[in-house]
Design a protein around this motif. Structure first.
Motif, PDB file in Angstrom:
ATOM      1  N   GLU A  52       0.820  -1.219   0.000  1.00 15.58           N
ATOM      2  CA  GLU A  52       0.000   0.000   0.000  1.00 15.58           C
ATOM      3  C   GLU A  52       0.853   1.268   0.000  1.00 15.58           C
ATOM      4  OE1 GLU A  52       0.475  -1.392   4.300  1.00 15.58           O
ATOM      5  OE2 GLU A  52       0.012  -2.308   2.355  1.00 15.58           O
ATOM      6  N   ARG A  55       1.207   1.228  -4.012  1.00 16.64           N
ATOM      7  CA  ARG A  55       0.186   0.722  -4.937  1.00 16.64           C
ATOM      8  C   ARG A  55      -0.528   1.860  -5.660  1.00 16.64           C
ATOM      9  NH1 ARG A  55      -2.957  -2.164  -1.557  1.00 16.64           N
ATOM     10  NH2 ARG A  55      -1.742  -4.082  -1.846  1.00 16.64           N
ATOM     11  N   GLN A  56      -0.566   1.764  -6.989  1.00 18.22           N
ATOM     12  CA  GLN A  56      -1.206   2.760  -7.859  1.00 18.22           C
ATOM     13  C   GLN A  56      -0.605   4.161  -7.721  1.00 18.22           C
ATOM     14  OE1 GLN A  56      -3.410   1.927 -10.296  1.00 18.22           O
ATOM     15  NE2 GLN A  56      -2.828  -0.134  -9.612  1.00 18.22           N
ATOM     16  N   GLN A  57       0.622   4.220  -7.232  1.00 18.81           N
ATOM     17  CA  GLN A  57       1.292   5.509  -7.077  1.00 18.81           C
ATOM     18  C   GLN A  57       2.309   5.717  -8.203  1.00 18.81           C
ATOM     19  OE1 GLN A  57       0.465   7.630  -4.058  1.00 18.81           O
ATOM     20  NE2 GLN A  57      -1.156   6.173  -4.555  1.00 18.81           N
ATOM     21  N   ARG A  58       2.598   6.956  -8.488  1.00 18.06           N
ATOM     22  CA  ARG A  58       3.622   7.328  -9.454  1.00 18.06           C
ATOM     23  C   ARG A  58       4.905   7.584  -8.665  1.00 18.06           C
ATOM     24  NH1 ARG A  58       2.770  11.850 -10.894  1.00 18.06           N
ATOM     25  NH2 ARG A  58       3.629  11.954 -12.983  1.00 18.06           N
ATOM     26  N   GLY A  77       2.911  -3.122  -7.194  1.00 21.51           N
ATOM     27  CA  GLY A  77       1.695  -2.564  -7.772  1.00 21.51           C
ATOM     28  C   GLY A  77       1.712  -1.084  -8.071  1.00 21.51           C
ATOM     29  N   ALA A  79       1.766   2.351 -10.082  1.00 23.06           N
ATOM     30  CA  ALA A  79       1.242   2.689 -11.399  1.00 23.06           C
ATOM     31  C   ALA A  79       2.371   2.905 -12.394  1.00 23.06           C
ATOM     32  CB  ALA A  79       0.373   3.942 -11.308  1.00 23.06           C
ATOM     33  N   SER A  80       3.438   3.555 -11.947  1.00 24.78           N
ATOM     34  CA  SER A  80       4.623   3.764 -12.784  1.00 24.78           C
ATOM     35  C   SER A  80       5.820   3.989 -11.876  1.00 24.78           C
ATOM     36  CB  SER A  80       4.439   4.963 -13.729  1.00 24.78           C
ATOM     37  OG  SER A  80       4.334   6.170 -12.997  1.00 24.78           O
ATOM     38  N   THR A 106       6.269  -1.158 -16.601  1.00 22.66           N
ATOM     39  CA  THR A 106       6.009  -0.233 -15.488  1.00 22.66           C
ATOM     40  C   THR A 106       7.232   0.620 -15.157  1.00 22.66           C
ATOM     41  OG1 THR A 106       4.443  -1.823 -14.534  1.00 22.66           O
ATOM     42  CG2 THR A 106       5.247  -0.087 -13.079  1.00 22.66           C
TER      43      THR A 106
END
Length: 286
Positions: A52, A55-58, A77, A79-80, A106
């Motif tokens: 977490e 996760r889904q963070q740049r 996980g 985002a990039s 990624t």
């Protein structure tokens, strides 16, 4: 390696010559990037155990080296992930490491970047990041000063800066304390500090007595590590009733760095083998 030894030289003299040649080669070529350092390994474990965080963070990593942490962040996980380093060979290894671990879509790498130079285009095009990682990069005090200047430019308001550094280095805690002093500022002197000194707050701190295990193949793997989490404060709303008309400066229609539209842009030795083994083992464990 051309080491000359006279027939009459003793073993002690030979060892001295060997050490001198090794030191010369070290000075002639940057070598820090090609080792697995405890702080980076500890942070890699942290994001795999608590995905977490990214996760889904740049995410931007400064000083990626072999790219182990960048690949772990992608596996967790993100985002990039944008991996940067001053050494072109390190960036090549990081890209290869990402491909080996199936996260090449990624993980992207910058061009070789000295932090004292202008931001690379890959960094500028991303805008500010959700998470910026600083693994084992505080060994140079000049770099500490520069990183403190860059932090508000790289981290979005509300975003996080995560520092991982060994605590048994010759300079002790001096460099890390200097960075925190510049970013957070001593409580007693906040009013007199510069903008960057008031923009971050510490949200967590871990002291690890074994930042990396011997199985990881890292450099001095049993060294102690600390991981520090900082968050950039969000801008406070301005009370218009408290601002005089003469204090309001004209605004510009030109976008600032932080307002550039954010778009995720996916792209692209023994210690390296150990890195891949570490990552595959972590992925299997999940």
């Amino acid at each position: 390696m051309a080491v000359c030894r006279e027939p009459s030289a003793s073993g002690v003299e030979y060892h001295a010559l060997l050490q001198a040649e090794f030191s010369r080669l070290q000075d002639a070529q940057a070598w820090y990037w090609d080792q697995l350092w405890p702080g980076g390994l500890a942070l890699a474990r942290a994001v795999l155990e608590a995905p977490e965080l990214v996760r889904q963070q740049r995410v931007l990593e400064l000083g990626t080296g072999l790219g182990v942490l960048a690949s772990c962040v992608a596996l967790a996980g993100a985002a990039s992930v944008l991996a940067s380093d001053v050494e072109p060979k390190a960036l090549a290894f990081a890209a290869h490491n990402a491909a080996e671990n199936g996260v090449a879509s990624t993980v992207q790498t910058t061009s070789a970047w000295d932090w004292h130079d202008p931001l690379p285009q890959a960094v500028v095009s991303h805008g500010r990041f959700d998470v910026v990682l600083l693994p084992d990069v505080l060994y140079d005090l000049d770099a500490v000063e520069r990183l403190a200047e860059l932090a508000p430019t790289l981290v979005r308001p509300g975003g996080r800066l995560i520092v991982a550094d060994g605590t048994d280095r010759p300079y002790g805690d001096e460099h890390c304390s200097r960075l925190l002093g510049l970013l957070v500022g001593p409580a007693a002197s906040l009013a007199a500090s510069g903008p960057s000194q008031r923009e971050f707050e510490i949200t967590g701190r871990q002291a690890l007595h074994a930042g990396a295990s011997a199985d990881d193949g890292g450099s001095a793997p049993s060294r102690p590590v600390q991981i520090i989490h900082l968050q950039r404060r969000r801008a406070r709303p301005i009370d218009a009733s408290q601002v005089k008309a003469s204090q309001v400066e004209p605004t510009s229609s030109t976008l600032t760095f932080g307002e550039v539209q954010r778009e995720g842009t996916p792209a692209a030795a023994g210690s390296f083998s150990a890195a891949c083994a570490l990552l595959h083992a972590a992925a299997d464990a999940d």
